[in-house]
Design an enzyme around this catalytic site. Sequence first.
Site, PDB file in Angstrom:
ATOM      1  CG  ASP A 141     -41.417  32.530  25.530  1.00 21.95           C
ATOM      2  OD1 ASP A 141     -40.686  33.337  26.115  1.00 21.95           O
ATOM      3  OD2 ASP A 141     -42.230  32.880  24.637  1.00 21.95           O
ATOM      4  NE  ARG A 165     -39.225  36.408  29.785  1.00 22.49           N
ATOM      5  CZ  ARG A 165     -39.553  35.926  28.576  1.00 22.49           C
ATOM      6  NH1 ARG A 165     -40.386  34.922  28.458  1.00 22.49           N
ATOM      7  NH2 ARG A 165     -39.022  36.456  27.497  1.00 22.49           N
TER       8      ARG A 165
HETATM    9  P1  FDA Z   1     -51.183  38.698  38.148  1.00 24.31           P
HETATM   10  O1  FDA Z   1     -51.853  37.781  37.189  1.00 24.31           O
HETATM   11  O2  FDA Z   1     -51.387  38.484  39.607  1.00 24.31           O
HETATM   12  O3  FDA Z   1     -51.571  40.188  37.767  1.00 24.31           O
HETATM   13  C1  FDA Z   1     -51.152  41.310  38.508  1.00 24.31           C
HETATM   14  C2  FDA Z   1     -51.752  42.552  37.895  1.00 24.31           C
HETATM   15  O4  FDA Z   1     -51.203  42.730  36.583  1.00 24.31           O
HETATM   16  C3  FDA Z   1     -53.261  42.494  37.666  1.00 24.31           C
HETATM   17  O5  FDA Z   1     -53.945  42.884  38.806  1.00 24.31           O
HETATM   18  C4  FDA Z   1     -53.420  43.453  36.511  1.00 24.31           C
HETATM   19  O6  FDA Z   1     -53.360  44.793  36.959  1.00 24.31           O
HETATM   20  C5  FDA Z   1     -52.187  43.206  35.681  1.00 24.31           C
HETATM   21  N1  FDA Z   1     -52.413  42.164  34.663  1.00 24.31           N
HETATM   22  C6  FDA Z   1     -51.918  40.911  34.653  1.00 24.31           C
HETATM   23  N2  FDA Z   1     -52.273  40.249  33.535  1.00 24.31           N
HETATM   24  C7  FDA Z   1     -53.047  41.105  32.832  1.00 24.31           C
HETATM   25  C8  FDA Z   1     -53.717  41.025  31.587  1.00 24.31           C
HETATM   26  N3  FDA Z   1     -53.680  39.918  30.840  1.00 24.31           N
HETATM   27  N4  FDA Z   1     -54.402  42.118  31.171  1.00 24.31           N
HETATM   28  C9  FDA Z   1     -54.440  43.244  31.893  1.00 24.31           C
HETATM   29  N5  FDA Z   1     -53.810  43.390  33.090  1.00 24.31           N
HETATM   30  C10 FDA Z   1     -53.132  42.339  33.551  1.00 24.31           C
HETATM   31  N6  FDA Z   1     -45.839  32.682  31.277  1.00 24.31           N
HETATM   32  C11 FDA Z   1     -45.425  31.410  31.002  1.00 24.31           C
HETATM   33  O7  FDA Z   1     -46.055  30.446  31.437  1.00 24.31           O
HETATM   34  N7  FDA Z   1     -44.300  31.224  30.236  1.00 24.31           N
HETATM   35  C12 FDA Z   1     -43.552  32.250  29.761  1.00 24.31           C
HETATM   36  O8  FDA Z   1     -42.542  32.023  29.081  1.00 24.31           O
HETATM   37  C13 FDA Z   1     -43.981  33.571  30.060  1.00 24.31           C
HETATM   38  N8  FDA Z   1     -43.277  34.664  29.618  1.00 24.31           N
HETATM   39  C14 FDA Z   1     -43.634  35.921  30.071  1.00 24.31           C
HETATM   40  C15 FDA Z   1     -42.853  37.021  29.720  1.00 24.31           C
HETATM   41  C16 FDA Z   1     -43.143  38.268  30.245  1.00 24.31           C
HETATM   42  C17 FDA Z   1     -42.273  39.440  29.906  1.00 24.31           C
HETATM   43  C18 FDA Z   1     -44.259  38.425  31.121  1.00 24.31           C
HETATM   44  C19 FDA Z   1     -44.576  39.739  31.750  1.00 24.31           C
HETATM   45  C20 FDA Z   1     -45.058  37.353  31.418  1.00 24.31           C
HETATM   46  C21 FDA Z   1     -44.771  36.102  30.884  1.00 24.31           C
HETATM   47  N9  FDA Z   1     -45.583  35.018  31.158  1.00 24.31           N
HETATM   48  C22 FDA Z   1     -45.140  33.743  30.823  1.00 24.31           C
HETATM   49  C23 FDA Z   1     -46.943  35.213  31.714  1.00 24.31           C
HETATM   50  C24 FDA Z   1     -46.975  35.107  33.220  1.00 24.31           C
HETATM   51  O9  FDA Z   1     -46.726  33.787  33.619  1.00 24.31           O
HETATM   52  C25 FDA Z   1     -48.338  35.550  33.789  1.00 24.31           C
HETATM   53  O10 FDA Z   1     -49.342  34.739  33.276  1.00 24.31           O
HETATM   54  C26 FDA Z   1     -48.695  36.997  33.492  1.00 24.31           C
HETATM   55  O11 FDA Z   1     -47.582  37.822  33.550  1.00 24.31           O
HETATM   56  C27 FDA Z   1     -49.727  37.535  34.506  1.00 24.31           C
HETATM   57  O12 FDA Z   1     -49.213  37.436  35.804  1.00 24.31           O
HETATM   58  P2  FDA Z   1     -48.681  38.674  36.665  1.00 24.31           P
HETATM   59  O13 FDA Z   1     -47.346  38.303  37.202  1.00 24.31           O
HETATM   60  O14 FDA Z   1     -48.718  39.927  35.904  1.00 24.31           O
HETATM   61  O15 FDA Z   1     -49.613  38.691  37.951  1.00 24.31           O
END
Ligand code: FDA
Length: 319
Positions: free
Chosen positions: A130, A182
């Site tokens: 991570d 990732r």
């Molecule tokens: P965004 O925040 O724009 O959200 C898009 C949509 O997704 C929202 O409108 C909502 O519908 C849904 N959504 C997102 N977050 C939500 C929540 N908490 N609750 C409910 N709905 C939500 N980060 C990091 O810094 N280091 C890492 O190693 C990782 N590893 C990692 C693994 C995996 C498998 C995932 C999916 C994510 C990570 N992350 C991470 C976290 C990542 O950086 C990010 O903070 C979250 O995924 C939220 O961003 P989105 O890309 O979903 O987009």
Amino acid sequence: MLRTLFIYLSGAGWAQRLVRNWKFAQKMAARFVAGETLDEAVEVIRQLNDQGFNVTLDHLGENVTNREGALAAREEVLQIMERIDREKLRSGVSVKLSQIGLVLDEEFCLDNLHEILTNAQALGLYVRIDMEDSSLTEKTLRCYYRCLEAGFGETVGIVIQTYLYRSEEDIQRILSESGTVRLCKGAYKEPASVAFPRKKDVDDNFDQLARNLLDKAAETDREISRDGIHPPIPALATHDEERIRLASAYAERIHLPKHKMEFQMLFGIRFDLQKRLVAEGYPVRIYVPYGEEWYPYFTRRLAERPANLWFFISNYLKG
Ligand code: FDA
């Protein structure tokens, strides 16, 4: 503003002590966390595997500041892998290097990581490192490159955050060394000196870097392994439908087979979208966290989406 507050709270010891023993918060955290024990997590993995998902399992914990804690975290990862292997689960593991000693001593951390990877290699498993806040980016990447040099390329992968300005160059180097990535937006509070302050720029960078990874995947033979454990080169980790739509449209345009990419999402978030992507034939991996140290992870999830906070407060008021 709320995001900043919650990200601050995720690292604040006083808030952690206050919230962790609060039964109501424990109940709310259960939406995002598979339980406090490995047995509970295994049950969740089995259910996800039955529904067609692959998994990466994370034993929660970060910023360990003593050697005993780091060694205990390493032992837990070894036990997790033994269990995954014994139960034939379609799962890898995710590890934060600050959990196994990165903030104490880089060489000590690397020794712990080597032990984990040696074990993973022997069992045919996969470990994703991570990515944490930007104070650890350089050190984390240095450890990762040293693992590649040591011959663990098939066993270990890294995470790159699209909010950081440096990420395009990092991906170039990782791909030139046959690494696997990732890609996520990034979950920490970062200053404008290192990260895009505007969400639109983070999203645009996600789209660009996803295309770079998909292009690379098209040039090579690497695909997800049959047992679902070893991922392809690009693992696109987002719940953002527009990012997913653009990436899959691009993959189709360059005729990239679906098993040469995968989507990743967090346990408890957008299950509808997770199921839809599996039904469309994409490999989907769910990040499943478990353990007693759920507080920082939980507050980061609250920070990402104000609606989670309102859900939290309204449930509290309802009693
Ligand atoms: P965004 O925040 O724009 O959200 C898009 C949509 O997704 C929202 O409108 C909502 O519908 C849904 N959504 C997102 N977050 C939500 C929540 N908490 N609750 C409910 N709905 C939500 N980060 C990091 O810094 N280091 C890492 O190693 C990782 N590893 C990692 C693994 C995996 C498998 C995932 C999916 C994510 C990570 N992350 C991470 C976290 C990542 O950086 C990010 O903070 C979250 O995924 C939220 O961003 P989105 O890309 O979903 O987009």
